[in-house]
Write a protein that holds these residues in place. Structure first.
Motif, PDB file in Angstrom:
ATOM      1  N   LEU A  27       0.781  -1.403   0.276  1.00 36.99           N
ATOM      2  CA  LEU A  27      -0.237  -0.202  -0.284  1.00 36.99           C
ATOM      3  C   LEU A  27       0.558   1.040   0.273  1.00 36.99           C
ATOM      4  O   LEU A  27       0.582   2.191  -0.984  1.00 36.99           O
ATOM      5  N   GLU A  28       2.063   1.495   0.927  1.00 33.80           N
ATOM      6  CA  GLU A  28       2.662   2.416   0.828  1.00 33.80           C
ATOM      7  C   GLU A  28       3.634   2.839  -0.345  1.00 33.80           C
ATOM      8  O   GLU A  28       3.212   3.868  -1.363  1.00 33.80           O
ATOM      9  N   ALA A  29       3.494   1.701  -1.791  1.00 29.76           N
ATOM     10  CA  ALA A  29       4.162   1.450  -2.649  1.00 29.76           C
ATOM     11  C   ALA A  29       3.267   2.419  -3.511  1.00 29.76           C
ATOM     12  O   ALA A  29       3.856   3.196  -4.267  1.00 29.76           O
ATOM     13  N   LYS A  30       2.421   1.841  -3.798  1.00 26.91           N
ATOM     14  CA  LYS A  30       1.414   2.111  -4.830  1.00 26.91           C
ATOM     15  C   LYS A  30       1.045   3.504  -4.437  1.00 26.91           C
ATOM     16  O   LYS A  30       0.818   4.185  -5.020  1.00 26.91           O
ATOM     17  N   ASP A  31       0.952   4.075  -3.308  1.00 26.88           N
ATOM     18  CA  ASP A  31       0.210   5.307  -2.276  1.00 26.88           C
ATOM     19  C   ASP A  31       1.640   5.724  -2.929  1.00 26.88           C
ATOM     20  O   ASP A  31       1.140   7.167  -2.872  1.00 26.88           O
ATOM     21  N   GLY A  32       2.989   5.932  -3.007  1.00 30.22           N
ATOM     22  CA  GLY A  32       3.845   6.519  -2.462  1.00 30.22           C
ATOM     23  C   GLY A  32       4.646   7.936  -1.332  1.00 30.22           C
ATOM     24  O   GLY A  32       4.832   8.072  -1.441  1.00 30.22           O
ATOM     25  N   PHE A  65      -7.451   5.027   4.848  1.00 22.22           N
ATOM     26  CA  PHE A  65      -7.011   4.158   3.657  1.00 22.22           C
ATOM     27  C   PHE A  65      -8.394   3.511   3.489  1.00 22.22           C
ATOM     28  O   PHE A  65      -8.315   2.714   5.124  1.00 22.22           O
ATOM     29  N   HIS A  66      -8.731   2.898   2.849  1.00 19.96           N
ATOM     30  CA  HIS A  66      -9.943   1.757   2.347  1.00 19.96           C
ATOM     31  C   HIS A  66      -8.927   1.046   1.423  1.00 19.96           C
ATOM     32  O   HIS A  66      -8.138   1.330   0.675  1.00 19.96           O
ATOM     33  N   ALA A  67      -8.557  -0.503   2.154  1.00 20.92           N
ATOM     34  CA  ALA A  67      -8.172  -0.858   1.237  1.00 20.92           C
ATOM     35  C   ALA A  67      -8.709  -1.857   0.654  1.00 20.92           C
ATOM     36  O   ALA A  67      -9.145  -2.955   1.744  1.00 20.92           O
ATOM     37  N   PRO A  87      -7.821   6.250  -0.869  1.00 24.40           N
ATOM     38  CA  PRO A  87      -7.026   7.225  -0.515  1.00 24.40           C
ATOM     39  C   PRO A  87      -7.707   8.602   0.259  1.00 24.40           C
ATOM     40  O   PRO A  87      -9.217   8.263  -0.380  1.00 24.40           O
ATOM     41  N   ASP A  88      -7.126   8.911   1.697  1.00 25.16           N
ATOM     42  CA  ASP A  88      -8.033  10.484   1.614  1.00 25.16           C
ATOM     43  C   ASP A  88      -9.654   9.899   2.378  1.00 25.16           C
ATOM     44  O   ASP A  88     -10.320  10.846   2.001  1.00 25.16           O
TER      45      ASP A  88
END
Length: 97
Positions: A27-32, A65-67, A87-88
């Motif tokens: 998720l961190e990688a996807k969101d940056g 976030f919703h994942a 996000p957000d």
């Protein structure tokens, strides 16, 4: 629950947190962005070829976030994969995505 539909929203459990922990880096990688705080607070699930989880994750004091997370059936190796995110968000209702 309708056939193929999602469950009602439930409070996150230790098992859901364990799934979320497995996809934290994805998720961190996807969101940056980096999220040192990463706590599952609520979820819905959907039985498919395995189980889809739609999880509300708190990543900061007032940021969520919703994942979307998929857990394969046991005979398929019980792999856990991150497939989407929104996000957000706030601590609002989780909708199918």
């Amino acid at each position: 629950m309708l056939c193929g539909g999602t469950t009602e929203t439930k409070e996150a459990t230790e098992e859901i947190q364990a799934l979320v922990d497995k996809v934290h880096a994805d998720l961190e990688a996807k969101d940056g962005n980096s999220f040192p705080h990463f706590k599952a607070v609520a979820y819905k699930s959907q039985i498919v070829n395995g189980t889809n989880y739609f999880v509300n994750i708190q990543v900061d004091d007032d940021k969520f976030f919703h994942a979307g997370i998929h857990q394969a059936l046991p005979h398929a190796g019980s792999t856990v994969s991150f497939h989407s995110h929104q996000p957000d968000k706030s601590r609002d209702a989780i909708e199918y995505f």
